[in-house]
Structure formats: structure tokens, C-alpha cells
Motif scaffolding. Structure first.
Motif, PDB file in Angstrom:
ATOM      1  N   ASP A 296     -31.533  33.073  27.718  1.00 54.88           N
ATOM      2  CA  ASP A 296     -30.642  31.733  28.334  1.00 54.88           C
ATOM      3  C   ASP A 296     -31.028  30.755  27.874  1.00 54.88           C
ATOM      4  O   ASP A 296     -30.477  29.420  28.294  1.00 54.88           O
ATOM      5  CB  ASP A 296     -30.196  31.696  29.788  1.00 54.88           C
ATOM      6  CG  ASP A 296     -31.471  31.696  30.726  1.00 54.88           C
ATOM      7  OD1 ASP A 296     -32.282  32.045  29.824  1.00 54.88           O
ATOM      8  OD2 ASP A 296     -31.686  31.878  31.581  1.00 54.88           O
ATOM      9  N   ARG A 384     -28.903  21.686  24.474  1.00 58.15           N
ATOM     10  CA  ARG A 384     -27.934  21.327  23.626  1.00 58.15           C
ATOM     11  C   ARG A 384     -27.917  21.355  22.060  1.00 58.15           C
ATOM     12  O   ARG A 384     -27.292  22.219  21.549  1.00 58.15           O
ATOM     13  CB  ARG A 384     -27.023  20.327  23.789  1.00 58.15           C
ATOM     14  CG  ARG A 384     -27.829  19.359  24.446  1.00 58.15           C
ATOM     15  CD  ARG A 384     -26.584  17.925  24.952  1.00 58.15           C
ATOM     16  NE  ARG A 384     -27.555  17.399  25.198  1.00 58.15           N
ATOM     17  CZ  ARG A 384     -28.376  16.528  25.964  1.00 58.15           C
ATOM     18  NH1 ARG A 384     -27.211  17.265  26.784  1.00 58.15           N
ATOM     19  NH2 ARG A 384     -29.771  15.357  26.278  1.00 58.15           N
ATOM     20  N   SER A 387     -27.219  25.660  22.262  1.00 60.70           N
ATOM     21  CA  SER A 387     -26.760  26.084  22.276  1.00 60.70           C
ATOM     22  C   SER A 387     -25.839  25.169  20.723  1.00 60.70           C
ATOM     23  O   SER A 387     -24.156  26.219  21.059  1.00 60.70           O
ATOM     24  CB  SER A 387     -25.772  25.781  23.696  1.00 60.70           C
ATOM     25  OG  SER A 387     -25.816  24.077  22.289  1.00 60.70           O
TER      26      SER A 387
END
Length: 389
Positions: A296, A384, A387
Motif C-alpha cells: 500500500d 502520490r 500511485s
């Protein structure tokens, strides 16, 4: 114009230090950059991938430095060499459980009651074991031969690397922000174990660290270039930020390989050659410590050797031309800013296969509130970037 003792100029701010307009020379002695491997194939297992139960190349204890309990065995198991020269037959041929312990068996889950007795020792430091034990004697000869071969291989590899990068230029770049004793030890270690030029930026002479740097620069004018500013570090209550300092050093540098190093560590041997050699061979950057994100992205774990997703900035060599534009110049603090830099670099990031001879001096702590706030700010940028990749 302010003048410090010994006629060294003090600039008012980091930004006020002038930089030549021509700063991005082509990397003439570096090979082409290798593309980074897909994220799901980089580094593999978490941890260093090394045998961390012993010490580093300088003989320091390294088991506690990884933050993970890593158990790596060498010379045993299904792929271990067999038929050791001179090993007698007709004795207990069960696999050895450790160096010099042929035939010994554990007495519990992961524990041994008296390993010295299992090898023929009483535990008395003066006892040398049974001189007639041929198995023990053969084991010692074998272990000694392996150790000598490893040393020979390491020496040959190091010499080949030095020859390969003889024409590559590299500079070690330091931010001086206090801790004068560590500044002395860190810079002296660079001078002792490398031929690299030192570029150092002092922020406000905190605790007299700037004067220590200046004394070293006077002693070694051909090796050290110093810049001093009145601005103090942002992480110690001032206004000079990590990103601005690192960006200024990057633009003041004219070398092909730019090395980020912190004064919280000192070299205990030539830790620079393997890093520069990896960059010259095609990596965009190489570092002492690699890092891999959790699925994650909220946590980062130590990784390497080999290709990794990111590098820590306590000792990191990067192609200077690639770092310009990738370095996060808006970072106020260094915590996790090295991850931002790593993710912005285009190409392969690696950790050398052998543990580098580096020793920790002390951790340069800042207030927990500041550290947590600024590290979190940088880490949000890292999330960020992950991702988006």
C-alpha cells in the motif's frame, strides 16, 4: 560583505551563492543508463540479502542495523559444496550446523545448549580442542581457505572497479549543520579512503561545525571546497531547507557522479568505488541502503543488494545530469526526500552486492514534532508518485 575568521566569505543565504550558467556537462565517461526493472520484479525479499549475523567490511557489528531479523547461512544446505578436500571419512557425516561445527546438532528449536562442548571445547578460552580431532582440523583448514578466497576475490574486484572508473569524476557533497566532532570524523574519512573532491555547504556555523570545516579546508585546499552561509538549517529553527541546499550543491558540482553523504556517518574503507562503478556500468544511481515499499506504499523496508525501487540518501551516488530536475527542491527536511529523489530518477537504482565499509557516528536528531511533520509531508509526495507510476 561579511567576512569570517581566516577571510572566508559568508553568503547571506543559500540562494545567494552564485552558480555558473553551464552546469550540466555531458557524462562522457559513463555508460548508457539501464532502464529500471518493473516494480514487481525489483529486489525481491525484504532485507539486505546479506549474511547480517557478522560484521561489515570494517569489522563492525551489523546485525542490528537492518531492523529485520535476517538469518542467512553460507556454505551449508542442499546447494553447499561437498567433498571437502582432506575431510576424513568414516565419521559422523551429518551436515554441519555452523562454522567449525561439523556433526553438531541443535538441542532445541533454534538453540544449542553448549556449542563449545559439541566441538570438543570445554568453554575455557584457553582450551584449544582435541588436537587429534581430524574432522575439526579439516574444518578449520576449509574455513580458512574459503575466507582467503573471499578476500582475494574482493581485492581483485575492487582493483578492477578502480581501473574501470579511473577517468570518472565524482564529488562527495555534504551539508554541515552542527555536530562538529562528526564533521571532523566524516570529512577525514573521505579524505583517507577516497580520492574524491569534497563539496561542503555550512549552514550558520552551528555549534562551531563551520569552523571545523574551515580548518579542514585550509589543510586540504586541493580536496575540499567550502561555502558558508549565515542562514541556519530549517530543521534546527532556521530558514535553509534541505532541498535548496542539495540543489545548490548539485549545481555547484561539475563532476559526472554526484554523491550525497551525511555527516552522521564515516567511511571505514573505500565505500565510494563500488557505488561509482555501479553508476558507470549503467545504473542511474547506487547507494549503501535500498528501500522497497509495502503493497500500500505506507511503509518502506530495507532492500538489496541488486536493483531496488529506491535508495536512502545517507550515502548515495547519482548521475549528476540525471539528478538535475529530479531532486525535490521544495523539500524542507531530508526525511523521505531521498525516496522522492529516487522515484523521480529515470533508470535502474542498485545496491552493491558487498556490504560497504561505513560506520554510524551518531543519529543527528531533530525535534520529534518537526521530524514527524516534515517526513509525513515528504511521504505524502512519495505516495502520490507511487500511485502515478
Amino acid at each position: 560583505m561579511n567576512t569570517a575568521p581566516h577571510h572566508v566569505r559568508i553568503w547571506p543565504t543559500v540562494e545567494s551563492i552564485p552558480v555558473s550558467a553551464v552546469t550540466d556537462k555531458p557524462p562522457g565517461h559513463l555508460g548508457p543508463v539501464r532502464a529500471a526493472a518493473p516494480a514487481d520484479t525489483v529486489a525481491g525479499a525484504v532485507g539486505t540479502g546479506r549474511d547480517t549475523t557478522g560484521g561489515d567490511a570494517a569489522g563492525h557489528d551489523t546485525h542490528a542495523t537492518t531492523g529485520h531479523d535476517i538469518h542467512t547461512t553460507t556454505g551449508h544446505g542442499p546447494n553447499a559444496p561437498t567433498g571437502r578436500p582432506g575431510a576424513p571419512t568414516g565419521r559422523d557425516t551429518r551436515p554441519a550446523t555452523g562454522v567449525g561445527t561439523a556433526g553438531a546438532q541443535p538441542r532445541g528449536a533454534g538453540a544449542r545448549g553448549n556449542s563449545a562442548a559439541e566441538m570438543g571445547f570445554s568453554g575455557d578460552p584457553e582450551q584449544r580442542g582435541d588436537p587429534g580431532d581430524d574432522m575439526l582440523h579439516a574444518q578449520r583448514i576449509w574455513d580458512g581457505s574459503l575466507a582467503a578466497n573471499r578476500l582475494d576475490d574482493a581485492g581483485v574486484t575492487a582493483e578492477r572497479q578502480r581501473v574501470a572508473i579511473a577517468e570518472v569524476t565524482a564529488s562527495i557533497c555534504l551539508i554541515i549543520d552542527g555536530w562538529p566532532e562528526d564533521v571532523w570524523a566524516s570529512v577525514e574519512s573521505v579524505l583517507e579512503y577516497t580520492d574524491a573532491h569534497v563539496l561542503a555547504l555550512d549552514l550558520g556555523d552551528v555549534d562551531g561545525a563551520g569552523e571545523v570545516l574551515h580548518k579542514l579546508a585550509l589543510r586540504h585546499p586541493d580536496r575540499i571546497t567550502e561555502w558558508r552561509v549565515a542562514e541556519t538549517p530549517h530543521w534546527r529553527g532556521g530558514s535553509a531547507t534541505w532541498g535548496a541546499c542539495r540543489a545548490k550543491l548539485l549545481r555547484l558540482d561539475t563532476s559526472e557522479v554526484h554523491v550525497l553523504m551525511e555527516t552522521s556517518i564515516a567511511l571505514a574503507g573505500d565505500a565510494l568505488t563500488p557505488l561509482v562503478a555501479a553508476v558507470a556500468d549503467g545504473a542511474v544511481a547506487a547507494g549503501r541502503r535500498g528501500a522497497e515499499p509495502s503493497p500500500d506504499g505506507t511503509e518502506w523496508h530495507e532492500a538489496g543488494p541488486g536493483p531496488v525501487r529506491a535508495l536512502r540518501g545517507d550515502l548515495m551516488a547519482v548521475r549528476r545530469s540525471a539528478a538535475i530536475g529530479a531532486l525535490p527542491e521544495d523539500a524542507r527536511y531530508g526525511g523521505n526526500a531521498d525516496l522522492e529523489l529516487s522515484l523521480a530518477l529515470k533508470g535502474e537504482l542498485v545496491v552493491p552486492s558487498d556490504r560497504l565499509p561505513v560506520r554510524q557516528l551518531r543519529h543527528h536528531d531533530v525535534s520529534p514534532e518537526y521530524r514527524d511533520r516534515e517526513s509525513r509531508r515528504n511521504h505524502d509526495n512519495v505516495l502520490r508518485m507511487l500511485s502515478a507510476s
